[in-house]
Design a protein around this motif. Sequence first.
Motif, PDB file in Angstrom:
ATOM      1  N   GLU A 205       0.821  -1.184   0.070  1.00 56.58           N
ATOM      2  CA  GLU A 205       0.011  -0.042   0.037  1.00 56.58           C
ATOM      3  C   GLU A 205       0.732   1.313  -0.199  1.00 56.58           C
ATOM      4  OE1 GLU A 205      -3.102   2.312  -0.246  1.00 56.58           O
ATOM      5  OE2 GLU A 205      -3.175   0.270  -0.557  1.00 56.58           O
ATOM      6  N   HIS A 208       1.952   1.679  -3.320  1.00 62.08           N
ATOM      7  CA  HIS A 208       0.874   2.090  -4.042  1.00 62.08           C
ATOM      8  C   HIS A 208       0.602   3.501  -3.945  1.00 62.08           C
ATOM      9  CE1 HIS A 208      -2.820   1.999  -6.157  1.00 62.08           C
ATOM     10  NE2 HIS A 208      -3.365   2.474  -5.287  1.00 62.08           N
ATOM     11  N   GLN A 209       0.811   3.998  -2.953  1.00 58.14           N
ATOM     12  CA  GLN A 209       0.505   5.478  -2.553  1.00 58.14           C
ATOM     13  C   GLN A 209       1.512   6.228  -3.155  1.00 58.14           C
ATOM     14  OE1 GLN A 209      -2.348   6.897  -1.266  1.00 58.14           O
ATOM     15  NE2 GLN A 209      -3.576   4.719  -1.206  1.00 58.14           N
TER      16      GLN A 209
END
Length: 225
Positions: A205, A208-209
């Motif tokens: 995550e 991804h961010q």
Amino acid sequence: MTAPDAGRGIGNGVETGNLFEQGVPMTNFRILHVSTGNVCRSPITERLTRHALADRLGDPRWGGLIVESAGTWGHEGAPMEANAEAVLADFGADASGFMGRELLDEHVIMADLVLTATRDHRAQVISMGHSAGLRTFTLKEFTRLVKAIDPATLPPLEDGVVARARALVRAAAALRGWLLAPTAEADEVYDPYGAPLTFFRSIGEEIHQALDPVVTALTGVPARA
């Protein structure tokens, strides 16, 4: 905001100019993701980047963008970790066919943008030479710089993704030193090797961010809602 084009001197400390000046066609833009073993962080980053580019551009060739990865202590020929595959599945990204690579001089020479997991990886890439300094960033460092660049100053998508990507790297290099990380740790993506799936997912995550604004800047296309 722009920065001088980086040369591509090879091994002897002599600047030999960039690939265009050497007569090599500049129709592609090569992104190289670097971590340690090339079985966790950099495979996740590579495949999430490919997935996001295909999603934004709707083109299996990603408009001339080539996305690869390697490791400073790369497990040559090894598959990515099973937990890394699970993270990619969470995002709907393809993990198939991956094989680890050890970072070689030729990878750095050919790369137009090198994005590393940590500052140590960045230092190792730059220490290899090949005028890599202006095109090598940690992933989170590049994200921070890209967010400060006015998209209106970049070439429009009609001029091609490659032209836009080259301008983005020059602009980010020009900003380096002006926009510093609040802490040293802010530019790091920590190694999940050997950790449980929950930690892999938190790292996935995080990656991804960090990638989302980068891919938006590269393509000029925001993520789908």
